[in-house]
Design a protein around this motif. Structure first.
Motif, PDB file in Angstrom:
ATOM      1  N   THR A  15      56.673 -28.729  18.036  1.00  0.00           N
ATOM      2  CA  THR A  15      56.934 -28.877  19.464  1.00  0.00           C
ATOM      3  C   THR A  15      58.224 -29.657  19.658  1.00  0.00           C
ATOM      4  N   ALA A  16      59.081 -29.159  20.557  1.00  0.00           N
ATOM      5  CA  ALA A  16      60.303 -29.891  20.900  1.00  0.00           C
ATOM      6  C   ALA A  16      59.949 -30.998  21.883  1.00  0.00           C
ATOM      7  N   LEU A  17      60.310 -32.225  21.537  1.00  0.00           N
ATOM      8  CA  LEU A  17      60.089 -33.365  22.426  1.00  0.00           C
ATOM      9  C   LEU A  17      61.282 -33.583  23.347  1.00  0.00           C
ATOM     10  N   SER A  18      62.478 -33.282  22.828  1.00  0.00           N
ATOM     11  CA  SER A  18      63.707 -33.362  23.625  1.00  0.00           C
ATOM     12  C   SER A  18      64.752 -32.497  22.943  1.00  0.00           C
ATOM     13  N   THR A  19      65.766 -32.160  23.700  1.00  0.00           N
ATOM     14  CA  THR A  19      66.857 -31.351  23.148  1.00  0.00           C
ATOM     15  C   THR A  19      68.162 -31.788  23.774  1.00  0.00           C
TER      16      THR A  19
END
Length: 190
Positions: A15-19
């Motif tokens: 899962t991406a938490l931030s980008t």
């Protein structure tokens, strides 16, 4: 064009938490994602976002295959490969139109028959880019329409056996050209 059924995507395990965008130009976006794995551990992932491209294997009436040779700046060398490319600024280009356009642009060939072979990812460990593979037959010669980035590009036909030998001796090092050739051979198309 008939595309094969894609396998159902598995459940997302990361899962991406931030980008954040690290770099961007008209050809690509490089981003860094802070991620969380299914076990709860975190890390980062660098991703190169690029639109898909088309690769065409042109087959002449005598069975020979048309390749192009051009200088590839990142690896500082000239190598043979099948005609391929994408259209900057047209990420949603129809793969068939793209294949026809690249074939004419790089080789000066028009194809009366275009057969869709399949889709492969180029380097899915770090990039979103994929490749649509076509075989072109019943070819007619016209003029090339080379882009400035394609200066010095040459086109030449080779017998299938010669192309296979070129893979073996390193004159063809383009992974997508080799993969497309292999996929066509596995499907009995060459």
């Amino acid at each position: 064009m008939s595309q094969e059924n894609e396998m159902e995507s598995p459940v997302c395990e990361i899962t991406a938490l931030s980008t954040r965008v690290v770099y961007q130009n008209r050809w690509m976006t490089v981003r860094e994602d802070k991620i969380q794995r299914s076990d709860g551990s975190t890390g980062i992932y660098g991703v190169v976002e690029k639109s898909d491209f088309a690769l065409v294997i042109p087959v002449n009436a005598d069975g020979s295959l048309c390749l192009v040779e051009q200088y590839r700046y990142p690896v500082k060398g000239r190598f043979w490969e099948f005609p391929q490319g994408s259209w900057e600024g047209v990420a949603t280009a129809d793969p068939l139109d793209l294949a026809r356009g690249e074939l004419e642009e790089e080789t000066g060939l028009l194809a009366r028959e275009m057969h869709y072979v399949g889709h492969l990812f180029e380097c899915y460990g770090y990039s979103t880019q994929g490749c649509h593979i076509f075989i072109a037959r019943d070819l007619q010669a016209t003029e090339t329409k080379l882009d400035p980035e394609e200066q010095g590009l040459i086109s030449q036909a080779f017998a299938l056996e010669a192309v296979i030998a070129m893979v073996g001796d390193g004159r063809i090092k383009d992974a997508m050209s080799i993969a497309a050739l292999g996929l066509c051979r596995l499907k009995g198309l060459l």
